[in-house]
Design a protein around this motif. Structure first.
Motif, PDB file in Angstrom:
ATOM      1  N   UNK A  30       1.414  -1.412  -0.125  1.00 28.73           N
ATOM      2  CA  UNK A  30       0.122   0.406   0.349  1.00 28.73           C
ATOM      3  C   UNK A  30       1.186   1.298  -0.208  1.00 28.73           C
ATOM      4  N   UNK A  31       2.030   1.373   0.258  1.00 29.39           N
ATOM      5  CA  UNK A  31       2.531   2.627   0.017  1.00 29.39           C
ATOM      6  C   UNK A  31       3.291   3.061  -0.896  1.00 29.39           C
ATOM      7  N   UNK A  32       3.835   1.906  -2.256  1.00 30.03           N
ATOM      8  CA  UNK A  32       3.462   2.842  -3.441  1.00 30.03           C
ATOM      9  C   UNK A  32       2.846   2.127  -4.779  1.00 30.03           C
ATOM     10  N   UNK A  33       2.951   3.254  -5.950  1.00 30.58           N
ATOM     11  CA  UNK A  33       2.368   3.169  -6.558  1.00 30.58           C
ATOM     12  C   UNK A  33       2.861   2.514  -7.703  1.00 30.58           C
ATOM     13  N   UNK A  34       2.232   1.724  -8.441  1.00 30.38           N
ATOM     14  CA  UNK A  34       1.844   0.060  -9.184  1.00 30.38           C
ATOM     15  C   UNK A  34       1.902   0.708 -10.428  1.00 30.38           C
ATOM     16  N   UNK A  35       3.078   0.680 -11.635  1.00 27.39           N
ATOM     17  CA  UNK A  35       2.495   0.340 -13.205  1.00 27.39           C
ATOM     18  C   UNK A  35       2.414  -0.553 -12.967  1.00 27.39           C
ATOM     19  N   UNK A  36       1.612  -0.664 -14.338  1.00 25.97           N
ATOM     20  CA  UNK A  36       2.075  -1.964 -15.428  1.00 25.97           C
ATOM     21  C   UNK A  36       2.699  -1.457 -16.916  1.00 25.97           C
ATOM     22  N   UNK A  37       3.514  -1.905 -17.478  1.00 27.59           N
ATOM     23  CA  UNK A  37       4.725  -2.286 -18.086  1.00 27.59           C
ATOM     24  C   UNK A  37       4.793  -3.169 -19.625  1.00 27.59           C
TER      25      UNK A  37
END
Length: 119
Positions: A30-37
């Motif tokens: 939860x502290x992170x943003x999550x990117x999809x590549x």
């Protein structure tokens, strides 16, 4: 230590739908943003979308707008990429990754999962 484990990639027909999962182990997500590549054959790896800690989504690629979306379940330490109306051009290896900001540096990547769109 944070580790991302991906699943869900498979062969799907054009127009079909798929959900990719990205589960964090070793640390809360939860502290992170999550990117999809994604990385298509013979191409570089490009960011297609990112979900903030607030749940807000930033789309980085026009070709997936309206077809792909992201959700996160912090209780399950998992982020999902929901893919609808898949096209042949969506064939690629898909990666999730963490960062502090969607515009920032993504330091931890999952192992990748292959999505193949073919009739």
């Amino acid at each position: 230590q944070l580790r991302l484990v991906q699943s869900g990639g498979m062969l799907v027909q054009p127009g079909g739908s798929l959900v990719l999962s990205c589960e964090a182990t070793g640390s809360p997500l939860d502290p992170y943003v999550i990117g999809w590549f994604r990385q298509a054959p013979g191409m570089g790896r490009f960011k297609i979308s990112c979900i903030k800690t607030t749940g807000d989504i930033i789309s980085h690629e026009d070709s997936v707008k309206g077809r792909f979306t992201i959700s996160r379940d912090n209780a399950k330490n998992t982020v999902y990429l929901h893919m609808n109306n898949l096209e042949l051009e969506d064939t690629a290896v898909y990666y999730c990754a963490t960062a502090w900001r969607c515009e920032g540096y993504f330091g931890t990547f999952g192992q990748g999962t292959q999505v193949t769109v073919s009739s």
